[in-house]
Design an enzyme around this catalytic site. Structure first.
Site, PDB file in Angstrom:
ATOM      1  N   GLY A 226       0.805  -1.198   0.000  1.00 24.69           N
ATOM      2  CA  GLY A 226       0.000   0.000   0.000  1.00 24.69           C
ATOM      3  C   GLY A 226       0.841   1.253   0.000  1.00 24.69           C
ATOM      4  N   GLY A 227       0.224   2.354   0.414  1.00 26.25           N
ATOM      5  CA  GLY A 227       0.899   3.631   0.350  1.00 26.25           C
ATOM      6  C   GLY A 227       2.042   3.766   1.321  1.00 26.25           C
ATOM      7  CG  MET A 228       1.685   4.968   4.828  1.00 32.05           C
ATOM      8  SD  MET A 228       1.013   5.371   6.455  1.00 32.05           S
ATOM      9  CE  MET A 228       2.521   5.514   7.409  1.00 32.05           C
ATOM     10  N   GLY A 229       3.510   0.890   3.056  1.00 30.28           N
ATOM     11  CA  GLY A 229       4.340  -0.293   3.235  1.00 30.28           C
ATOM     12  C   GLY A 229       3.678  -1.539   2.703  1.00 30.28           C
ATOM     13  CB  VAL A 231      -0.438  -5.985   4.287  1.00 31.19           C
ATOM     14  CG1 VAL A 231      -1.249  -6.834   5.250  1.00 31.19           C
ATOM     15  CG2 VAL A 231      -0.709  -4.513   4.542  1.00 31.19           C
ATOM     16  CG  ASP A 343      -7.644   6.009   2.123  1.00 30.09           C
ATOM     17  OD1 ASP A 343      -8.233   6.418   1.112  1.00 30.09           O
ATOM     18  OD2 ASP A 343      -6.685   5.225   2.081  1.00 30.09           O
TER      19      ASP A 343
END
Length: 716
Positions: A226-229, A231, A343
């Site tokens: 995703g946008g930050m890392g 999963v 979001d």
């Protein structure tokens, strides 16, 4: 050149030779070097022996040609030949380099974190957090799988309406993809963030399957990025359970805004953990390891709302109402903290097997407190353009009304099959959010109730003051449209089920075990054999460490591959299935172990007869599963069926102990069924046989005696 009638200056022989050598070297370093470098570049790219041979031949050939040109300039014939050879080498090298380079850049490439361009748009599997599973688990042939029934509307409009038109074709738009969350690994899905599909910026998370985070969580399968890392599915080695681990990319915590981004991630952990609601994912742990930050969350079995919508088109409007009502309950709890999600979109909403809805990813939430409002001063709006409220797009103040606008976008998408505003660029989408009115959903689907259409238009109002005051108010408007209590269809992923039968158990999960994440299916037979052997060794290691849950997942994943390579009846597959059933039994997963044991028993009995010890052992363990699952009548019938074989001294390989155990279980099952007289007689005869075989001091005899004493007191 030297003037009319003048003679060239005289030079010594050493000077002439030095100048010629210098000319030859300069010529090679300019023209010859430029001719050889492309050939070596081609050799490095292709790695073929022919390319390497051409490169190494061109190098001394160019040196020799320029040596001839420089040392023997007066020999016109050799000089012309050398020049021609050098020109041919240069032209050939340039042409070869262009051909290889064009082919190399036009061929499909797979980069770290991206799927190949020909990846399917909508996968067939479903997984937690909306990602497809790399491989399906082994499903026994004897285990019935209920066929999902088509959704039926639970309410009809008061006035007849024309049938709904066929679903519209959905053009591809990076901002409103219909794929499950695992497709965020593809290049088009990353295009929304403004990143070139063939380029990666910054460092990536140094995570790989098998890595242990915080000396506890072993990463298993990459679910998505995703946008930050990233999963991952992971296994908690301490508690032997499956979890989801989110890792923050190092390039997101390094550089100018490193400290702010670190605080944002820590805030995500703290804020998510402090909200207590069944519709929010549970946070188990959080921390940092080196430069990386991690968040350990609950593992959710289900499908994200985007994938659910893609599989049910047109989406039944009662389902849309049920999803929106559950989201209102979650948003009410979130806004009471107070937190703004910022979001909310289908990819951040999970539909579980029992129909309940779970909201994911509060990582971009803005906490409306003094110590956290300063963390959003970077100037970039947080969220997805297709679901972004006008005030959020303008960088203004956000609040609960921002999430209500996103809820309106989601509800419009569920009802119409499309987001209200789309475009080729993020700026174009945001401009439409600001200045264009949404299309009423009844122009697309006439069967949608008018009250529901009016609510969607209110939620999509440009002015926050014209929207509903709270998520509670939205729920009150949705409540008359919710289905009344009744009997659900029984199919999984039905969001109306929590309203049809509130807090009812979910029986279908028992008959249809949830798929488990597992390694991807091998490509070649040799690689498959290697992976199977490696997986078996890994299972042995995990069982030795007591990590049964992870061992079960690995065995369930390699069974389809082993069956495809070796055949269903092969000894390899049969051995794996025996281990799989035994591991399920040890893990207490009796629902999944029962069909495996019955299948093994039937196959062995067909080959070696009903009295075969292995077949009897499988039937005995199947009866144990029935006993543990609370089916005493079926377990009693199974025990009584195998007892005569165990009492036969020519069949029983383990002595009388197993027969005594079966008789003891029969006595206890008779007690469970209320037949105390038959239970007393069975246990009394068993006590006599145990004392005759082992003596009066045997532990089994003492246990039976205590049961008989209690039973006698009850009967008296």
């Amino acid at each position: 050149m030297y003037g009319h009638g003048a003679a060239p200056p005289s030079r010594s022989a050493a000077t002439v030779i030095s100048l010629r050598v210098l000319f030859a070297a300069a010529g090679f370093l300019t023209c010859g070097f430029l001719a050889c470098v492309p050939l070596f570049r081609v050799a490095f790219l292709r790695g073929r022996a022919l390319d390497w041979a051409a490169a190494w031949v061109s190098l001394p050939l160019s040196i020799a040609c320029f040596a001839v040109i420089g040392i023997l300039p007066e020999d016109d014939y050799r000089t012309d030949i050398s020049l021609a050879v050098v020109m041919l080498v240069g032209v050939g090298a340039a042409v070869r380099f262009l051909i290889v380079d064009i082919g190399h850049h036009s061929a499909p490439r797979q980069f770290a974190g991206y799927a190949p361009p020909h990846a399917p748009t909508v996968p067939t599997d479903r997984s937690p957090y909306g990602y497809p599973h790399p491989a399906s688990p082994y499903t026994p042939a004897s285990a019935p799988t209920p066929t999902p029934q088509p959704p039926q509307p639970h309410q009809t409009p008061q006035h007849p309406v024309p049938p709904s038109p066929a679903p519209r074709a959905r053009p591809h738009r990076p901002g409103t993809r219909r794929t499950r969350r695992a497709q965020r690994l593809s290049a088009p899905a990353r295009g929304q963030a403004g990143r070139h599909p063939g380029r990666l910026r910054g460092r990536q998370v140094s995570a790989a399957a098998g890595r242990v985070v915080a000396a506890r969580y072993e990463l298993s399968t990459l679910l998505g990025q995703g946008g930050m890392g990233q999963v991952w599915t992971a296994y908690d080695q301490r508690l032997d359970r499956r979890v989801a681990v989110k890792l923050l990319r190092p390039d997101k915590v390094a550089g100018q805004d490193a400290e702010e981004l670190r605080r944002r991630f820590v805030r995500e952990c703290r804020v998510t953990a402090q909200v207590d609601h069944p519709g929010l994912v549970t946070v188990h742990d959080a921390g940092s390891e080196g430069e990386e930050l991690f968040l350990v969350m609950q593992y959710i079995d289900g499908a994200d709302l985007a994938g659910h919508l893609a599989e049910h088109t047109p989406y039944p409007w009662p389902w849309a109402v049920a999803v929106a009502a559950q989201l209102c309950a979650v948003l009410s709890a979130v806004h009471a903290v107070p937190i703004v999600h910022r979001d909310l979109k289908p990819r951040n909403v999970m539909v579980k097997q029992d129909g309940t809805v779970t909201v994911l990813d509060l990582g971009v939430a803005s906490v409306m407190e003094a110590d956290t409002t300063r963390l959003t001063h970077t100037g970039t709006p947080i969220g997805s353009p297709a679901y972004m409220a006008p005030e959020q797009a303008m960088g203004g103040a956000v609040g609960p009304y921002t999430d209500l606008y996103a809820l309106g976008v989601v509800l419009h998408e569920l009802l119409s099959g499309d987001v209200p505003f789309s475009g080729s660029t993020a700026l174009g989408v945001l401009h439409r959010h600001l200045y264009e009115p949404p299309l009423p959903v009844r122009r697309i689907r006439a069967e949608v109730p008018e009250a529901l259409e009016a609510l969607v238009l209110r939620l999509l109002a440009k002015d926050p003051q014209h929207r509903p005051a709270s998520a509670q108010e939205v729920y009150e408007h949705l409540e008359p449209l919710l289905p009344a209590r009744g009997t659900p269809t029984g199919a999984p992923l039905d969001p109306t089920r929590p309203f049809l039968r509130p807090h009812a158990p979910w029986p279908d999960r028992a008959r249809t075990p949830a798929p488990q994440p597992a390694p991807a299916t091998p490509v070649t037979e040799n690689a498959g054999n290697t992976d199977i052997a490696r997986a078996v060794d890994e299972v042995k290691r995990l069982l030795g460490e007591g990590r049964i849950t992870q061992a079960v997942d690995i065995l369930g994943a390699i069974l389809p591959t082993a069956a495809e390579q070796h055949g269903e009846k092969s000894p390899v597959v049969r051995t794996l299935r025996k281990q799989y059933a035994a591991t399920l039994l040890d893990d207490g997963q009796y629902r999944r172990a029962l069909p495996e044991l019955r299948r093994l028993a039937d196959e062995r009995a067909a080959e070696a007869g009903q009295a075969d010890p292995q077949s009897l052992r499988f039937r005995y363990e199947a009866a144990q599963c029935l006993e543990q699952l609370g089916e005493p009548a079926a377990a009693l019938a199974e025990y009584r069926a195998v007892l005569p074989y165990y009492e036969n001294q020519y069949v029983a390989a383990g002595g009388p102990e197993l027969a005594h155990d079966v008789r003891r279980r029969i006595g206890h099952l008779l007690l469970a069924l209320g037949d105390r007289g038959a239970a007393h007689d069975t246990l009394a005869r068993l006590l006599h046989d145990v004392e005759r075989t082992h003596g009066p001091g045997h532990p089994l005899g003492a246990e039976i005696r205590r049961t008989l004493q209690w039973l006698g007191q009850v009967r008296g």
